[in-house]
Design an enzyme around this catalytic site. Structure first.
Site, mmCIF file in Angstrom:
data_model
loop_
_atom_site.group_PDB
_atom_site.id
_atom_site.type_symbol
_atom_site.label_atom_id
_atom_site.label_comp_id
_atom_site.label_asym_id
_atom_site.label_seq_id
_atom_site.Cartn_x
_atom_site.Cartn_y
_atom_site.Cartn_z
ATOM 1 N N GLU A 49 42.060 -46.148 -12.771
ATOM 2 C CA GLU A 49 42.818 -44.731 -12.662
ATOM 3 C C GLU A 49 44.445 -45.266 -13.115
ATOM 4 O O GLU A 49 45.373 -44.412 -12.769
ATOM 5 C CB GLU A 49 42.978 -44.417 -11.339
ATOM 6 C CG GLU A 49 41.475 -43.718 -10.811
ATOM 7 C CD GLU A 49 40.978 -42.685 -11.719
ATOM 8 O OE1 GLU A 49 39.825 -43.180 -12.375
ATOM 9 O OE2 GLU A 49 41.503 -41.517 -11.633
HETATM 10 C C1 FAD Z 1 35.042 -51.193 -12.881
HETATM 11 C C2 FAD Z 1 35.745 -50.144 -13.958
HETATM 12 C C3 FAD Z 1 35.714 -48.662 -13.909
HETATM 13 C C4 FAD Z 1 36.526 -47.880 -14.772
HETATM 14 N N1 FAD Z 1 36.186 -46.713 -14.967
HETATM 15 C C5 FAD Z 1 36.552 -45.909 -15.779
HETATM 16 C C6 FAD Z 1 36.303 -44.552 -15.836
HETATM 17 O O1 FAD Z 1 35.313 -43.850 -15.260
HETATM 18 N N2 FAD Z 1 36.940 -43.679 -16.713
HETATM 19 C C7 FAD Z 1 37.944 -44.161 -17.681
HETATM 20 O O2 FAD Z 1 38.410 -43.531 -18.514
HETATM 21 N N3 FAD Z 1 38.337 -45.676 -17.512
HETATM 22 C C8 FAD Z 1 37.593 -46.371 -16.574
HETATM 23 N N4 FAD Z 1 38.174 -47.464 -16.472
HETATM 24 C C9 FAD Z 1 39.193 -48.034 -17.277
HETATM 25 C C10 FAD Z 1 40.697 -48.168 -16.651
HETATM 26 O O3 FAD Z 1 40.937 -47.217 -16.073
HETATM 27 C C11 FAD Z 1 41.396 -49.382 -17.521
HETATM 28 O O4 FAD Z 1 40.787 -50.567 -17.501
HETATM 29 C C12 FAD Z 1 42.643 -49.521 -16.744
HETATM 30 O O5 FAD Z 1 43.371 -48.269 -16.760
HETATM 31 C C13 FAD Z 1 43.532 -50.467 -17.598
HETATM 32 O O6 FAD Z 1 43.220 -50.389 -19.048
HETATM 33 P P1 FAD Z 1 43.020 -51.561 -19.891
HETATM 34 O O7 FAD Z 1 41.645 -52.317 -19.549
HETATM 35 O O8 FAD Z 1 42.963 -51.055 -21.371
HETATM 36 O O9 FAD Z 1 44.229 -52.580 -19.694
HETATM 37 P P2 FAD Z 1 45.184 -52.933 -20.549
HETATM 38 O O10 FAD Z 1 46.036 -51.548 -20.934
HETATM 39 O O11 FAD Z 1 45.026 -53.740 -21.675
HETATM 40 O O12 FAD Z 1 46.238 -53.582 -19.704
HETATM 41 C C14 FAD Z 1 46.424 -55.348 -19.679
HETATM 42 C C15 FAD Z 1 47.590 -55.543 -18.992
HETATM 43 O O13 FAD Z 1 48.688 -55.015 -19.410
HETATM 44 C C16 FAD Z 1 49.192 -54.183 -18.507
HETATM 45 N N5 FAD Z 1 49.975 -53.339 -19.108
HETATM 46 C C17 FAD Z 1 49.737 -52.470 -20.301
HETATM 47 N N6 FAD Z 1 50.463 -51.623 -20.577
HETATM 48 C C18 FAD Z 1 51.691 -52.033 -19.870
HETATM 49 C C19 FAD Z 1 52.977 -51.557 -19.882
HETATM 50 N N7 FAD Z 1 53.485 -50.257 -20.584
HETATM 51 N N8 FAD Z 1 53.823 -52.027 -19.034
HETATM 52 C C20 FAD Z 1 53.414 -53.157 -18.288
HETATM 53 N N9 FAD Z 1 52.392 -53.649 -18.364
HETATM 54 C C21 FAD Z 1 51.322 -53.197 -19.115
HETATM 55 C C22 FAD Z 1 48.577 -53.809 -17.689
HETATM 56 O O14 FAD Z 1 49.077 -53.527 -16.336
HETATM 57 C C23 FAD Z 1 47.255 -55.008 -17.318
HETATM 58 O O15 FAD Z 1 47.947 -55.875 -16.511
HETATM 59 C C24 FAD Z 1 37.377 -48.464 -15.645
HETATM 60 C C25 FAD Z 1 37.694 -49.646 -15.646
HETATM 61 C C26 FAD Z 1 36.817 -50.565 -14.694
HETATM 62 C C27 FAD Z 1 37.558 -52.144 -14.758
#
Ligand code: FAD
Length: 233
Positions: free
Chosen positions: A213
């Site tokens: 989320e």
């Molecule tokens: C078990 C699980 C269930 C999930 N279920 C759903 C679902 O049902 N529906 C859905 O849509 N998504 C779902 N997700 C996706 C989830 O919401 C994302 O994985 C999460 O929001 C992080 O995005 P990302 O993985 O692309 O990380 P990234 O955006 O690649 O982030 C990598 C790191 O960089 C940091 N970062 C990124 N941008 C910034 C910024 N601007 N400033 C500072 N730091 C930053 C992040 O905080 C993190 O530490 C799920 C994920 C998991 C692991």
């Protein structure tokens, strides 16, 4: 097109999917659609093997030439980003509540174990060092609970903009939950590291609440931007 990490992927019958309907318009070019399992061009990919919340399935959704009828459009065309953000405002307190539950369970396990475990001829709960750990855990948990319940009351009352408060509730409750689970595991000593005791699962389950989320870095972005916007008024 592949959508990764979808909770209840494969199990759910109905999905909300946000797709670009006008790539030239950025966020205003995204639209939300309702998709049904079994629609032509909509299939599932890998089921993820996760650290925690292993009872909840997380799957890839795959779309290849998937044609969605106009009647499946949710809200108006171009409203997908707004629909997503408003959904997060309502769903983040839910993740915060999940974090509270995990933390409450971990605290109870830590108290129980500390009363049972005898070292140096006494139960470890009689050591002030352990009592102080438990006291901090309980205090932070109550602070998190107050924040989450305050946000839930705002949502129930129909307060127009809960973005900041819902981000604060999710951020604080999930960080507190992870910390409490870590401390609870520490109180279990070596047994805490073993699968014979349930506490390791609490730590694994707490981690996701800091990630999904929107990660807690993103929650801080939302809170920080809102603060600056409010001060500029
Ligand atoms: C078990 C699980 C269930 C999930 N279920 C759903 C679902 O049902 N529906 C859905 O849509 N998504 C779902 N997700 C996706 C989830 O919401 C994302 O994985 C999460 O929001 C992080 O995005 P990302 O993985 O692309 O990380 P990234 O955006 O690649 O982030 C990598 C790191 O960089 C940091 N970062 C990124 N941008 C910034 C910024 N601007 N400033 C500072 N730091 C930053 C992040 O905080 C993190 O530490 C799920 C994920 C998991 C692991």
């Amino acid at each position: 097109m592949l959508f990764a990490f979808i909770t209840n992927g494969g199990d759910a019958e109905t999905y909300t999917v946000v797709a670009m309907t006008n790539k030239t318009k950025g966020a205003r070019g995204a639209s939300a659609f309702i998709l049904e399992k079994g629609m032509k061009g909509f299939t599932f990919g890998k089921k993820e093997d996760k650290l925690g919340i292993r009872a909840s399935s997380t799957m890839e959704l795959i779309f290849i030439d998937c044609k969605v009828p106009a009647e499946n459009l949710l809200a108006k065309e171009g409203m997908g980003f707004i629909v997503t953000m408003r959904t997060f405002d309502m769903s983040r307190p839910g993740v915060a509540a999940q974090a509270l539950g995990i933390a409450q369970g971990a605290l109870e396990l830590a108290v129980k174990y500390s009363r049972q475990r005898v070292q140096f001829g006494k139960s470890i709960s009689s050591f002030q060092g352990i009592q102080w750990m438990l006291a901090d855990m309980a205090t932070e948990l109550e602070a998190a609970r107050a924040l989450v319940y305050a946000c839930a009351r705002e949502v129930d009352a129909g307060v127009k903009d809960v973005s900041r408060d819902s981000a604060m509730a999710k951020l604080f409750a999930s960080d507190v939950a992870f910390k409490i689970c870590d401390q609870a595991l520490q109180i279990h000593g070596g047994y805490g590291y073993m699968k014979d005791y349930p506490i390791e699962k609490y730590l694994r389950d707490a981690k996701i609440t800091q990630i999904y989320e929107g990660t807690n870095q993103i929650q801080r972005n939302i809170i920080g931007l809102q603060l600056i916007k409010d001060l500029a008024k």
